[in-house]
Write an enzyme that holds these catalytic residues in place. Structure first.
Site, PDB file in Angstrom:
ATOM      1  N   GLY A  70      73.208  54.815  67.352  1.00  0.00           N
ATOM      2  CA  GLY A  70      72.669  53.615  66.724  1.00  0.00           C
ATOM      3  C   GLY A  70      72.104  52.621  67.728  1.00  0.00           C
ATOM      4  N   ASN A 150      78.862  45.262  59.933  1.00  0.00           N
ATOM      5  CA  ASN A 150      79.984  46.113  60.333  1.00  0.00           C
ATOM      6  C   ASN A 150      81.312  45.365  60.402  1.00  0.00           C
ATOM      7  OD1 ASN A 150      78.304  45.002  62.497  1.00  0.00           O
ATOM      8  ND2 ASN A 150      79.913  45.713  63.860  1.00  0.00           N
ATOM      9  N   GLN A 178      75.938  51.292  59.315  1.00  0.00           N
ATOM     10  CA  GLN A 178      77.182  51.294  58.528  1.00  0.00           C
ATOM     11  C   GLN A 178      76.991  51.810  57.105  1.00  0.00           C
ATOM     12  OE1 GLN A 178      80.307  50.777  59.396  1.00  0.00           O
ATOM     13  NE2 GLN A 178      79.936  50.132  61.503  1.00  0.00           N
ATOM     14  N   SER A 198      73.726  56.503  63.041  1.00  0.00           N
ATOM     15  CA  SER A 198      74.659  56.981  64.063  1.00  0.00           C
ATOM     16  C   SER A 198      75.664  57.925  63.403  1.00  0.00           C
ATOM     17  CB  SER A 198      75.377  55.769  64.672  1.00  0.00           C
ATOM     18  OG  SER A 198      76.361  56.219  65.555  1.00  0.00           O
ATOM     19  N   ALA A 199      75.722  59.174  63.888  1.00  0.00           N
ATOM     20  CA  ALA A 199      76.517  60.212  63.210  1.00  0.00           C
ATOM     21  C   ALA A 199      78.014  59.932  63.204  1.00  0.00           C
ATOM     22  CB  ALA A 199      76.266  61.569  63.878  1.00  0.00           C
ATOM     23  N   HIS A 200      78.501  59.237  64.233  1.00  0.00           N
ATOM     24  CA  HIS A 200      79.968  59.118  64.333  1.00  0.00           C
ATOM     25  C   HIS A 200      80.544  58.117  63.332  1.00  0.00           C
ATOM     26  CE1 HIS A 200      80.545  55.306  66.737  1.00  0.00           C
ATOM     27  NE2 HIS A 200      79.310  55.554  67.125  1.00  0.00           N
ATOM     28  N   THR A 236      66.143  66.734  77.211  1.00  0.00           N
ATOM     29  CA  THR A 236      66.502  67.911  76.413  1.00  0.00           C
ATOM     30  C   THR A 236      67.409  67.509  75.252  1.00  0.00           C
ATOM     31  OG1 THR A 236      66.333  69.248  78.392  1.00  0.00           O
ATOM     32  CG2 THR A 236      67.541  70.227  76.543  1.00  0.00           C
ATOM     33  N   CYS A 327      83.383  46.743  70.017  1.00  0.00           N
ATOM     34  CA  CYS A 327      83.077  46.120  71.303  1.00  0.00           C
ATOM     35  C   CYS A 327      83.933  44.876  71.516  1.00  0.00           C
ATOM     36  CB  CYS A 327      81.601  45.753  71.413  1.00  0.00           C
ATOM     37  SG  CYS A 327      80.564  46.458  70.165  1.00  0.00           S
TER      38      CYS A 327
END
Ligand code: PLP
Length: 376
Positions: A70, A150, A178, A198-200, A236, A327
């Site tokens: 993200g 968030n 989110q 963001s995948a996580h 890559t 954070c």
């Protein structure tokens, strides 16, 4: 017994996602840019993943640009708009994630762009009249307003914001980190130019996400190097992570309604339990309301001598939650979001509980008991 209620910070990788990723790590080691058969096979896997994600969002697959998550997607949109699309002004909000607000401030310093901050209503929603006023005049502009906050779960009307931007000929970026895979998006009809993923945040792997860039918008190279991601982002590709991202998408979309029902139930149970324990409890950003982000409950506890230690004491009790975004784990110092939306109260501990597909009724019972002991 540990209880994990910090799913807005990150989520556990789902077994189905892991299953999809392991064979890629084992077997699909070819460089997707190589012209030989082993490389071409990996290229196919990446493009299949891109198509799958695009289908869920109802957009063309060429609009999906894979990133490391993200933060990079937000940076790419804002920096690209200033550097490549002639934007001389960013309109955003102080309550944005650091990936947006810090990037905007950095562009103000480095590129001399004009930075305008839109006002909020008391409940944390953006003041659309103020946004409209700001958009009446000024240089070429990108507006960046997140879909859901968030920390305090406030959901913005990105359809209305996007329409104002269209009318004013401004670009619109929304940090949807989110809400992606918790809500549906129809990018054919949603008036956005950029959205971030963001995948996580939905049981995918860390270190992968994407920026959606509306067709017809061309950014230059953000990360110089090879011509991966249509030369916007050299390097890559992280094939196994991209496959994990697509698998997490598939999993989420297969059970979206069930997932929402499950989490809303847990969140309501938590809010109800807290109200019984503390009649004076408040929910920042009215995060207990139906219209708010259903995965997040931001709790303002009544004044208590242990307020400053609440996060730490809950951790000792085995309950993982947070004081705001990941954070700002030193939560009780006060988050920039709570301060900017005027929810910060130095007398009261504000803690964020956030729920995911693996959260259970038992987790809520254990967390409520632990909270009761901490504030006894
Ligand atoms: N935007 C929002 C709203 C977030 O909650 C987060 C994660 O905390 C990010 C951006 C950053 O995402 P990532 O961790 O993938 O860099």
């Amino acid at each position: 017994m540990n209880v994990y209620l910090d799913n807005a910070a990150t989520t556990a990788v789902a077994p189905e996602v892991l299953e999809a990723m392991i064979p890629v790590l084992r077997e699909s080691y070819g460089n997707p840019s190589s012209s030989h058969a082993i490389g071409r096979k990996t290229r196919v896997i990446i493009e299949q993943s891109r198509r799958l994600i695009a289908q869920h969002l109802n957009c063309h697959s060429s609009c999906i640009y894979f990133t490391s998550g993200g933060t990079e997607a937000d940076n790419l949109a804002l920096r690209g708009a200033v550097r490549d699309l002639g934007c001389e002004r960013i309109i955003t909000s102080e309550a944005e994630h650091s990936a947006v607000i810090k990037t905007a401030r950095s562009l103000e310093r480095s590129h001399g762009i004009q930075l305008d901050l839109v006002k909020h209503h008391e409940d944390g929603t953006v003041d659309l009249d103020h946004l409209e006023e700001l958009l009446v005049s000024g240089p070429k502009t990108i507006v960046s307003i997140m879909h859901a906050n968030n920390e305090v779960a406030v959901v913005q009307d990105i359809h209305a914001i996007g329409s104002l931007c269209r009318d004013a000929n401004a670009l619109f970026h929304s940090d949807t980190v989110q809400t992606m895979c918790h809500y549906t998006f129809d990018l054919e009809s949603l008036p956005v130019d950029f959205i971030a993923c963001s995948a996580h945040k939905f049981h995918g792997p860390k270190g992968v996400g994407f920026l959606y860039i509306r067709k017809g918008i061309h950014l230059g190279g953000q990360i110089e190097g090879g011509s991966q991601e249509r030369a916007v982002r050299g390097g890559t590709e992280s094939t196994h992570n991209i496959v994990g991202l697509a698998a997490a998408f598939d999993l989420a979309y297969a059970e979206l309604e069930e997932h929402e029902r499950h989490i809303r139930h847990l969140k309501a149970k938590m809010a109800k339990g807290l109200k019984l324990l503390f009649p004076d409890v408040r929910f920042n950003g009215q995060s207990d309301e139906e219209s708010r982000l259903y995965t997040v409950l931001n709790v303002s506890f009544p004044p208590h001598p242990k307020s400053g230690m609440a996060l730490f004491l809950l951790d000792l009790e085995g309950v993982s939650c947070s004081g705001g975004s990941a954070c700002s784990s030193g939560a009780t110092l006060g988050s920039h979001v709570l301060r900017s939306l005027k929810f910060h109260d130095p007398e009261r501990a504000s803690l964020r509980f956030s729920f995911g597909r693996f959260s259970t009724d038992r987790d809520i019972d254990i967390a409520l008991k632990a909270i009761e002991r901490v504030f006894a």
